[in-house]
Design a protein around this motif. Structure first.
Motif, mmCIF file in Angstrom:
data_model
loop_
_atom_site.group_PDB
_atom_site.id
_atom_site.type_symbol
_atom_site.label_atom_id
_atom_site.label_comp_id
_atom_site.label_asym_id
_atom_site.label_seq_id
_atom_site.Cartn_x
_atom_site.Cartn_y
_atom_site.Cartn_z
ATOM 1 N N ALA A 1 0.907 -1.152 -0.202
ATOM 2 C CA ALA A 1 0.022 0.117 -0.120
ATOM 3 C C ALA A 1 0.909 1.353 -0.007
ATOM 4 C CB ALA A 1 -0.702 0.014 1.287
ATOM 5 N N ASN A 2 1.897 1.397 0.676
ATOM 6 C CA ASN A 2 2.739 2.412 0.787
ATOM 7 C C ASN A 2 3.297 2.682 -0.664
ATOM 8 O OD1 ASN A 2 4.374 4.400 2.483
ATOM 9 N ND2 ASN A 2 6.165 3.311 1.507
ATOM 10 N N ALA A 3 3.978 1.583 -1.372
ATOM 11 C CA ALA A 3 4.219 1.827 -2.756
ATOM 12 C C ALA A 3 3.307 2.365 -3.527
ATOM 13 C CB ALA A 3 4.931 0.630 -3.371
ATOM 14 N N LYS A 4 1.970 2.004 -3.508
ATOM 15 C CA LYS A 4 1.015 2.226 -4.515
ATOM 16 C C LYS A 4 0.524 3.643 -3.959
ATOM 17 C CE LYS A 4 -3.842 0.902 -5.637
ATOM 18 N NZ LYS A 4 -4.443 2.202 -5.116
ATOM 19 N N ASP A 5 0.349 4.127 -2.948
ATOM 20 C CA ASP A 5 -0.181 5.505 -2.495
ATOM 21 C C ASP A 5 0.779 6.453 -2.631
ATOM 22 O OD1 ASP A 5 -2.369 3.985 -1.675
ATOM 23 O OD2 ASP A 5 -2.130 4.124 0.455
ATOM 24 N N GLN A 6 2.150 6.147 -2.227
ATOM 25 C CA GLN A 6 3.306 7.090 -2.490
ATOM 26 C C GLN A 6 3.435 7.245 -4.017
ATOM 27 O OE1 GLN A 6 6.783 6.413 -0.436
ATOM 28 N NE2 GLN A 6 6.044 7.113 1.454
ATOM 29 N N GLY A 7 3.287 6.320 -4.751
ATOM 30 C CA GLY A 7 3.377 6.397 -6.041
ATOM 31 C C GLY A 7 2.403 7.471 -6.791
ATOM 32 N N ALA A 8 1.117 7.414 -6.071
ATOM 33 C CA ALA A 8 0.145 8.255 -6.548
ATOM 34 C C ALA A 8 0.231 9.576 -5.904
ATOM 35 C CB ALA A 8 -1.384 7.676 -6.145
ATOM 36 N N HIS A 9 0.758 9.798 -4.845
ATOM 37 C CA HIS A 9 1.040 11.158 -4.332
ATOM 38 C C HIS A 9 1.936 11.673 -4.940
ATOM 39 C CE1 HIS A 9 0.446 13.895 -0.995
ATOM 40 N NE2 HIS A 9 1.782 14.254 -1.227
ATOM 41 N N VAL A 10 3.210 11.125 -5.402
ATOM 42 C CA VAL A 10 4.455 11.879 -5.799
ATOM 43 C C VAL A 10 4.051 12.774 -7.000
ATOM 44 C CG1 VAL A 10 5.298 10.143 -7.208
ATOM 45 C CG2 VAL A 10 6.871 11.850 -5.930
ATOM 46 N N ALA A 11 3.178 12.155 -7.866
ATOM 47 C CA ALA A 11 2.830 13.032 -9.121
ATOM 48 C C ALA A 11 2.301 14.452 -8.816
ATOM 49 C CB ALA A 11 1.631 12.291 -9.698
ATOM 50 N N GLY A 12 1.638 14.844 -7.791
ATOM 51 C CA GLY A 12 1.048 15.952 -7.510
ATOM 52 C C GLY A 12 2.431 16.793 -7.030
ATOM 53 N N THR A 13 3.302 16.120 -6.055
ATOM 54 C CA THR A 13 4.638 16.996 -5.746
ATOM 55 C C THR A 13 5.364 17.352 -7.144
ATOM 56 O OG1 THR A 13 4.510 15.787 -3.667
ATOM 57 C CG2 THR A 13 6.757 16.748 -4.495
ATOM 58 N N ILE A 14 5.607 16.638 -8.132
ATOM 59 C CA ILE A 14 6.206 16.707 -9.178
ATOM 60 C C ILE A 14 5.532 17.945 -10.175
ATOM 61 C CG2 ILE A 14 7.071 15.840 -11.397
ATOM 62 C CD1 ILE A 14 7.001 13.301 -10.105
ATOM 63 N N LEU A 15 4.263 18.010 -9.853
ATOM 64 C CA LEU A 15 3.636 19.030 -10.828
ATOM 65 C C LEU A 15 3.224 20.318 -10.054
ATOM 66 C CD1 LEU A 15 1.056 16.626 -12.451
ATOM 67 C CD2 LEU A 15 3.387 17.429 -13.470
ATOM 68 N N GLY A 16 3.720 20.462 -8.774
ATOM 69 C CA GLY A 16 3.899 21.955 -8.183
ATOM 70 C C GLY A 16 3.126 21.942 -6.861
ATOM 71 N N ARG A 17 2.595 20.722 -6.543
ATOM 72 C CA ARG A 17 1.838 20.920 -5.357
ATOM 73 C C ARG A 17 2.630 20.365 -4.120
ATOM 74 N NH1 ARG A 17 -1.713 19.509 -9.164
ATOM 75 N NH2 ARG A 17 -1.435 17.329 -8.884
ATOM 76 N N SER A 18 2.229 20.922 -2.941
ATOM 77 C CA SER A 18 3.373 20.528 -1.989
ATOM 78 C C SER A 18 2.656 19.913 -0.560
ATOM 79 C CB SER A 18 4.035 21.676 -1.385
ATOM 80 O OG SER A 18 4.827 22.328 -2.305
#
Length: 401
Positions: free
Chosen positions: A293-310
């Motif tokens: 679950a950690n791999a799946k959820d962090q993978g989904a979350h990091v997209a927002g970080t890359i695209l400028g959200r913090s």
């Protein structure tokens, strides 16, 4: 911040493939490259020690459908190893010496099974479990006349033991700790799993370490030998941090240090999954989790970080296991040796929910063969609910949310 023109992801496991999918879902439309060492399209690991090893299927679950990558213009480059990160140049180098530039880089390099620093630890017959090839090969060896020795009584060791007994193998599990899963679940719940496996014919050699391996099995610290035709190492996993370390990224807690939003010490690089030592706002410290679950959820979350959200990643650890007729789900993060254990239901019948309390607040919960309260358990764990032991034993859990 300008949108990156090229995003590169190193690691085609669940974390990396989830990041690629989430980037497209969130509207990223520029170049996206996903590098993977394995030749297979990205797949999930839990089935390797469960359904695949049991013989229920020959295929793990794929992260995305086979046509996803082409349809969503994800440049999937399988069978490719990355050997160097040049952070100052925003570039990586593959094993053929080819340089690839990036605007943003995601490290999702996963883990490698650990071995033991004992004599003959490099014997060719020793098995580990990390890939689909490992699982299928091991399954072929789990025959009714096989003597199987498993070193390690953690989750992998216990699940392999359950699968081996399902195939009729004679199974011995060795671990220097006195109970299986004790470090995660504590002595009371560890004893439940010890008795579960004993009831299914597993032989335990607990409280004694391994002194070395022989062509005939495992030599223990007391000089005795456990003979085995198949020896499986289930002694944990080592995060693949070599690339990050050589690139000069800050390391911590055995992994790559990332902030609350999963950014590393290099502003253009994020790290997710097994390697990410995450500055977790929920727990006030760094947390590194090696679960699905950690791999799946962090993978989904990091997209927002890359695209400028913090936004901070705040997900609580979650994992599950199936062994014989026992199924369980664990949510949260407890110190099982010191937190207060409260049990609702029957340990003897293996039909219960276990709770771990610290300072009167719920830190973790594990439901065993009880499936009606998952939503309530997640909400209670997420909120670190202030609850009493009596409430946890008797109240309707949904009413406590």
């Amino acid at each position: 911040m300008a949108e990156p023109q090229r995003i590169v992801i190193i690691g085609s496991g669940l974390a990396g493939a989830s990041a690629a999918g989430s980037l497209r879902e969130q509207g990223y439309d520029n170049e996206l490259i996903l590098f993977g060492r394995e030749a297979h399209q990205p797949y999930e690991l839990p089935a390797l020690s469960k359904d695949v090893l049991l013989g229920n299927t020959d295929e793990p679950n794929r992260v995305h459908e086979a046509d996803f990558y082409e349809a969503h213009r994800v440049d999937l480059r399988l069978g490719t190893e990355i050997t160097e990160i040049r952070a100052s140049e925003r570039a990586i180098v593959d094993s053929d010496g080819v340089t690839h530039s990036y605007d943003r880089l995601v490290l999702a390099t996963g883990s490698t099974p650990r071995t033991l620093p004992v004599p003959n630890a490099d014997l060719p017959g020793l098995r580990t479990l990390r890939t689909i090839e490992d699982s299928l090969s091991l399954r072929e060896s789990l025959t009714a006349d096989a003597r199987v020795v498993i070193v390690g009584a953690g989750w992998i060791g216990c699940e392999v033991a359950a699968a081996a007994r399902r195939h009729g193998s004679d199974v011995t599990v060795v671990d220097p700790v006195d109970l299986p899963l004790r470090r995660v679940l504590g002595p009371t719940i560890g004893a439940v799993f010890r008795d579960l496996h004993a009831d299914h014919g597993v032989h335990w050699r607990l409280g004694i370490g391994v002194d070395g391996f022989t062509p005939n099995g495992v030599r223990l610290a007391d000089g005795s030998e456990v003979r085995g035709d198949v020896v499986v190492l289930g002694v944990g996993a080592k995060p693949n941090t070599d690339l990050a370390e050589k690139a000069g990224l800050t390391l911590a807690e055995g992994g790559v240090a990332v902030d609350a939003a999963l950014r590393t010490s290099s502003p253009d690089i994020c790290a997710i999954g097994d390697i990410a030592a995450h500055d977790h706002p929920r727990y006030g410290r760094r947390v590194r989790v090696e679960h699905w679950a950690n791999a799946k959820d962090q993978g989904a979350h990091v997209a927002g970080t890359i695209l400028g959200r913090s936004e901070a990643y705040t997900g609580a650890p979650y994992f599950f296991s199936d062994q014989y007729d026992l199924g369980m789900e664990y949510r949260g993060l407890a110190d099982a040796e010191h937190d207060r254990l409260v049990v609702r239901g029957s340990l003897e019948d293996r039909d219960f929910t276990a709770f771990w309390l610290r300072d009167g607040r719920l830190r973790a919960a594990m439901n065993v063969n009880q499936w009606d309260d998952g939503v309530a358990l997640q909400a209670l764990v997420d909120s670190h609910a202030a609850v009493s032991p009596d409430q946890l034993r008797t109240a309707t859990l949904a009413d406590l949310v």
